[in-house]
Design an enzyme around this catalytic site. Structure first.
Site, PDB file in Angstrom:
ATOM      1  N   SER A  25     -11.481  -7.069   6.677  1.00 25.70           N
ATOM      2  CA  SER A  25     -12.601  -6.549   5.895  1.00 25.70           C
ATOM      3  C   SER A  25     -13.007  -7.621   4.912  1.00 25.70           C
ATOM      4  CB  SER A  25     -12.191  -5.324   5.080  1.00 25.70           C
ATOM      5  OG  SER A  25     -12.174  -4.180   5.872  1.00 25.70           O
ATOM      6  N   ARG A  28       0.857  -1.198   0.000  1.00 20.76           N
ATOM      7  CA  ARG A  28       0.000   0.000   0.000  1.00 20.76           C
ATOM      8  C   ARG A  28       0.887   1.240   0.000  1.00 20.76           C
ATOM      9  NH1 ARG A  28      -5.625  -1.999   2.125  1.00 20.76           N
ATOM     10  NH2 ARG A  28      -5.349  -4.097   1.280  1.00 20.76           N
ATOM     11  N   GLU A  87      -9.731  -2.381  13.361  1.00 16.14           N
ATOM     12  CA  GLU A  87     -10.134  -3.253  12.245  1.00 16.14           C
ATOM     13  C   GLU A  87      -9.054  -4.289  11.999  1.00 16.14           C
ATOM     14  OE1 GLU A  87     -10.920  -1.310   8.401  1.00 16.14           O
ATOM     15  OE2 GLU A  87     -10.067  -3.090   7.461  1.00 16.14           O
ATOM     16  N   ARG A 136      -2.065  -6.936  12.355  1.00 16.61           N
ATOM     17  CA  ARG A 136      -3.123  -6.354  13.197  1.00 16.61           C
ATOM     18  C   ARG A 136      -3.646  -7.378  14.203  1.00 16.61           C
ATOM     19  NH1 ARG A 136      -6.399  -2.027  10.231  1.00 16.61           N
ATOM     20  NH2 ARG A 136      -4.714  -0.740   9.365  1.00 16.61           N
ATOM     21  N   GLU A 186       0.075   4.475   0.476  1.00  8.49           N
ATOM     22  CA  GLU A 186      -0.293   5.671   1.242  1.00  8.49           C
ATOM     23  C   GLU A 186       0.870   6.083   2.147  1.00  8.49           C
ATOM     24  OE1 GLU A 186      -2.392   2.995   1.012  1.00  8.49           O
ATOM     25  OE2 GLU A 186      -4.493   3.608   1.308  1.00  8.49           O
ATOM     26  N   ARG A 194      -0.762   1.664  13.197  1.00  4.46           N
ATOM     27  CA  ARG A 194      -1.472   0.470  12.714  1.00  4.46           C
ATOM     28  C   ARG A 194      -1.367   0.248  11.206  1.00  4.46           C
ATOM     29  NH1 ARG A 194      -4.911   4.569  12.629  1.00  4.46           N
ATOM     30  NH2 ARG A 194      -6.576   4.430  11.107  1.00  4.46           N
ATOM     31  N   HIS A 195      -0.503   1.001  10.535  1.00  6.99           N
ATOM     32  CA  HIS A 195      -0.325   0.814   9.097  1.00  6.99           C
ATOM     33  C   HIS A 195       1.128   0.534   8.733  1.00  6.99           C
ATOM     34  CE1 HIS A 195      -4.178   3.121   8.830  1.00  6.99           C
ATOM     35  NE2 HIS A 195      -4.394   2.243   7.889  1.00  6.99           N
TER      36      HIS A 195
HETATM   37  P1  ATP Z   1      -7.631   0.694   7.225  1.00  5.71           P
HETATM   38  O1  ATP Z   1      -8.959   1.270   6.891  1.00  5.71           O
HETATM   39  O2  ATP Z   1      -7.492   0.300   8.660  1.00  5.71           O
HETATM   40  O3  ATP Z   1      -6.500   1.492   6.712  1.00  5.71           O
HETATM   41  P2  ATP Z   1      -8.191  -0.981   4.977  1.00  5.71           P
HETATM   42  O4  ATP Z   1      -9.671  -1.029   5.129  1.00  5.71           O
HETATM   43  O5  ATP Z   1      -7.623  -0.064   3.964  1.00  5.71           O
HETATM   44  O6  ATP Z   1      -7.527  -0.697   6.414  1.00  5.71           O
HETATM   45  P3  ATP Z   1      -8.336  -3.557   3.782  1.00  5.71           P
HETATM   46  O7  ATP Z   1      -8.180  -3.194   2.371  1.00  5.71           O
HETATM   47  O8  ATP Z   1      -9.703  -3.803   4.285  1.00  5.71           O
HETATM   48  O9  ATP Z   1      -7.642  -2.453   4.685  1.00  5.71           O
HETATM   49  O10 ATP Z   1      -7.363  -4.794   4.080  1.00  5.71           O
HETATM   50  C1  ATP Z   1      -7.760  -5.951   4.800  1.00  5.71           C
HETATM   51  C2  ATP Z   1      -7.042  -6.023   6.131  1.00  5.71           C
HETATM   52  O11 ATP Z   1      -5.628  -5.992   5.933  1.00  5.71           O
HETATM   53  C3  ATP Z   1      -7.317  -4.859   7.066  1.00  5.71           C
HETATM   54  O12 ATP Z   1      -8.489  -5.087   7.802  1.00  5.71           O
HETATM   55  C4  ATP Z   1      -6.084  -4.844   7.931  1.00  5.71           C
HETATM   56  O13 ATP Z   1      -6.188  -5.818   8.937  1.00  5.71           O
HETATM   57  C5  ATP Z   1      -4.988  -5.280   6.971  1.00  5.71           C
HETATM   58  N1  ATP Z   1      -4.317  -4.119   6.400  1.00  5.71           N
HETATM   59  C6  ATP Z   1      -4.686  -3.405   5.327  1.00  5.71           C
HETATM   60  N2  ATP Z   1      -3.866  -2.392   5.075  1.00  5.71           N
HETATM   61  C7  ATP Z   1      -2.904  -2.462   6.003  1.00  5.71           C
HETATM   62  C8  ATP Z   1      -1.744  -1.699   6.275  1.00  5.71           C
HETATM   63  N3  ATP Z   1      -1.407  -0.655   5.529  1.00  5.71           N
HETATM   64  N4  ATP Z   1      -0.956  -2.073   7.316  1.00  5.71           N
HETATM   65  C9  ATP Z   1      -1.295  -3.130   8.068  1.00  5.71           C
HETATM   66  N5  ATP Z   1      -2.372  -3.894   7.869  1.00  5.71           N
HETATM   67  C10 ATP Z   1      -3.178  -3.575   6.854  1.00  5.71           C
HETATM   68 MG    MG Z   2     -10.912  -2.561   5.452  1.00  3.23          MG
END
Ligand code: ATP
Ligand code: MG
Length: 418
Positions: free
Chosen positions: A344, A196, A341, A392, A198, A204-205
Site C-alpha cells: 500500500s 499489528r 494486497e 506477502r 489485531e 495472510r496476516h
Molecule cells: P490488509 O488490509 O491486507 O490487512 P493493511 O492494508 O492493513 O493490510 P498496510 O498498512 O497497507 O497493511 O501495510 C503495508 C503492507 O504490509 C501490506 O500491503 C502487506 O503486504 C503488509 N502487511 C501489513 N500488515 C500485515 C500483517 N498483519 N501481516 C502480514 N503482512 C502485513
Molecule cells: Mg494496505
C-alpha cells in the site's frame, strides 16, 4: 581439497556402501559415499553417526556423480562436532510431509532440509535484491524507532508497552518517520518489522511481519511512486529467477518473468468490475478480502497478475494521503499480486495546513502529532512511497498457501514461542 560442514540429514546403507547426506548452507546435500573395504576408518566413523550429527569433512568432488539428490564427494577426513542426544522430533529428510503446525514449531531444525532451506535462502535473496535495487536508485537505508508514542492510524491496532513512567507502543509502520526524513533526504527506505495487534485469524496476516518501506521526495505525481514500486518488484523477481534456480527447482516453483508497466486500475473501475461479477462492494470502504480475491481472478484472465488499484476513497485511508480536489478520493494505491494486497502506498499530503485539517477530520488530535507536523514547516517537497509486505510477496512468488510458511519464527494470535 575442500572442507565442508553440515548436518547428517539421511543415512543409508546399500550393500557395502554407506551413504551420508549432509546439508549445510548449501541447498542440495553433499553426498558422502563410503565403501567398507576401501574407506575402512571413515566407514566406521560414519556407521556410528546418527541422523542429526554435525560434522565437517574434507574431500574432493567425486569424478562420477551418481546421486540425483545432491553433490557427491570423495572424502578423506570426517570431524564430528556434535551428536544428537535423542532422536530428532521431526523428519529432516523431507520424506514424510510435516504438518504446518509442526513445521512452524521446528523451522529452525527443519531448515536443515533442502526445501525449507531453499525457502529461506530465497527470502534472503528477496531482501538482498530489494536493497540492491533501492541502493542503485539513490535510496538511503534508514532505521526508525520501533518504540513509539503514536501510531500512524490511531490506537486499536497497536501493542501497548510500559516505557518508564509513560505508555508507548510497538511501531506498526515507519510511515510518520520516513515522511519526516524527506525534509533532509531525497529518498529513503527501511527494511523493518511491522507490529499489528489485531486478533487476526487468516492465512495472510501475522502480528509481527516485515516490510520494505520506501519514501521518495521531489515527485511530480503518484506515477513516480508507482514506477518505483513496479520496478522494485520486477527486479526482485528477476533476481530470484536468475540467482536461485536451484532453490526454485527444489521448491518446484516456476517463477515467470514479469514486465512493466503493471496495469493501473482506478478504485472506481475495480468497484464496477466487482459489481458486474456480482460481488457486493462499498464505494467508501477498503476492498474486502473476498473482493480482492475475485478481482485477482478477473485480472488473471486478462493476464494481469500484478496490478495497481489507485484512488482509494478518503473515508477508507490514513490521514496522510493526498486528497484529490473533490475531497472524496485520494492518491492512495494498493499493489495486488493475484488477488492479494502486497503493498500500500501513495502520494502524501505535504502541505502543512491541509495535513493539520486532515488529522482533525480523521478525529485525531494534531497535538499528538506535533513532532511529525513540525517536519512539514520547513520545506518538505511533494513525496510519496509505500510499504511492501515481505512475507506477502514471498507467499505469492512461491505459491505458498499460508503466510506463516514465509517467516522463520511466527508471531500470530497463538504463537509467542519459539
Ligand atoms: P490488509 O488490509 O491486507 O490487512 P493493511 O492494508 O492493513 O493490510 P498496510 O498498512 O497497507 O497493511 O501495510 C503495508 C503492507 O504490509 C501490506 O500491503 C502487506 O503486504 C503488509 N502487511 C501489513 N500488515 C500485515 C500483517 N498483519 N501481516 C502480514 N503482512 C502485513
Ligand atoms: Mg494496505
Amino acid at each position: 581439497m575442500t572442507r565442508l560442514c553440515g548436518w547428517v540429514i539421511r543415512k543409508a546403507r546399500v550393500g557395502r556402501v554407506l551413504i551420508l547426506e549432509v546439508c549445510g548452507n548449501n541447498t542440495k546435500p553433499y553426498v558422502l559415499a563410503l565403501r567398507e573395504d576401501r574407506d575402512r576408518d571413515l566407514f566406521h566413523i560414519a556407521e556410528r553417526l546418527d541422523v542429526g550429527s554435525a560434522l565437517c569433512f574434507e574431500g574432493d568432488l567425486a569424478p562420477l556423480q551418481r546421486s540425483k539428490r545432491g553433490v557427491e564427494y570423495s572424502v578423506s577426513k570426517i570431524e564430528v562436532y556434535a551428536k544428537p542426544i535423542e532422536p530428532l522430533p521431526v523428519d529432516i529428510s523431507g520424506k514424510v510431509p510435516t504438518l504446518l503446525d509442526t513445521r512452524i514449531k521446528y523451522r529452525w531444525l527443519l531448515a536443515r532440509n533442502p526445501v525449507e532451506k531453499a525457502l529461506f535462502k530465497i527470502r534472503a535473496g528477496v531482501l538482498k535484491a530489494a536493497r540492491k535495487y533501492l541502493e542503485d536508485n539513490g535510496f538511503i537505508e534508514v532505521n526508525t524507532p520501533k518504540i513509539v508514542a503514536a501510531g500512524a492510524e490511531g490506537g486499536a491496532t497497536l501493542f501497548k508497552l510500559q516505557y518508564f513512567e509513560r505508555e508507548a507502543y510497538l511501531s506498526q509502520s515507519p510511515q510518520l518517520y520516513k515522511q519526516m526524513l524527506i525534509s533532509s533526504f531525497e529518498r529513503v527506505y527501511e527494511i523493518t518489522p511491522y507490529f499489528r495487534a489485531e486478533k487476526f485469524n487468516t492465512t495472510r496476516h501475522l502480528n509481527e511481519s516485515w516490510g520494505i518501506d520506501v519514501e521518495q521526495g521531489f515527485i511530480n505525481s503518484l506515477e513516480d511512486v508507482l514506477e518505483t514500486a513496479e520496478k522494485l518488484v520486477v527486479y526482485i523477481v528477476d533476481y530470484v529467477r536468475l540467482n536461485y534456480k536451484e532453490e526454485l527447482e527444489v521448491l518446484g516453483v516456476d517463477l515467470p518473468k514479469l514486465s512493466t508497466p503493471f496495469k493501473r486500475l482506478k478504485f472506481t473501475e475495480a468497484v464496477e468490475i466487482l459489481r458486474s461479477e456480482g460481488v457486493e462492494v462499498s464505494e467508501t470502504e477498503d476492498l474486502s478480502d473476498v473482493a480482492e480475491r475475485k478481482l485477482g481472478e478477473v485480472m488473471a484472465e486478462k493476464k494481469h497478475y500484478l496490478y495497481f488499484i489507485t484512488g482509494f476513497p478518503w473515508s477508507s485511508t490514513g490521514f496522510y494521503y493526498m486528497r484529490e480536489e473533490d475531497g472524496v478520493y485520494t492518491r492512495k494505491f494498493d499493489l495486488d499480486y493475484m488477488g492479494l494486497e502486497i503493498a500500500s502506498g501513495g502520494q502524501r499530503e505535504h502541505r502543512y495546513e491541509k495535513l493539520v485539517e486532515a488529522i482533525r477530520e480523521k478525529g485525531l488530535n494534531p497535538e499528538n502529532f506535533e513532532f511529525y507536523l513540525e517536519a512539514f514547516k520547513y520545506g518538505l517537497p511533494p513525496h510519496g512511497g509505500f510499504g511492501m509486505g515481505v512475507e506477502r510477496l514471498i507467499m505469492k512468488m512461491l505459491n505458498l498457501e499460508n503466510i506463516r510458511e514465509a517467516i522463520l519464527f511466527v508471531r500470530d494470535r497463538t504463537r509467542l514461542i519459539p
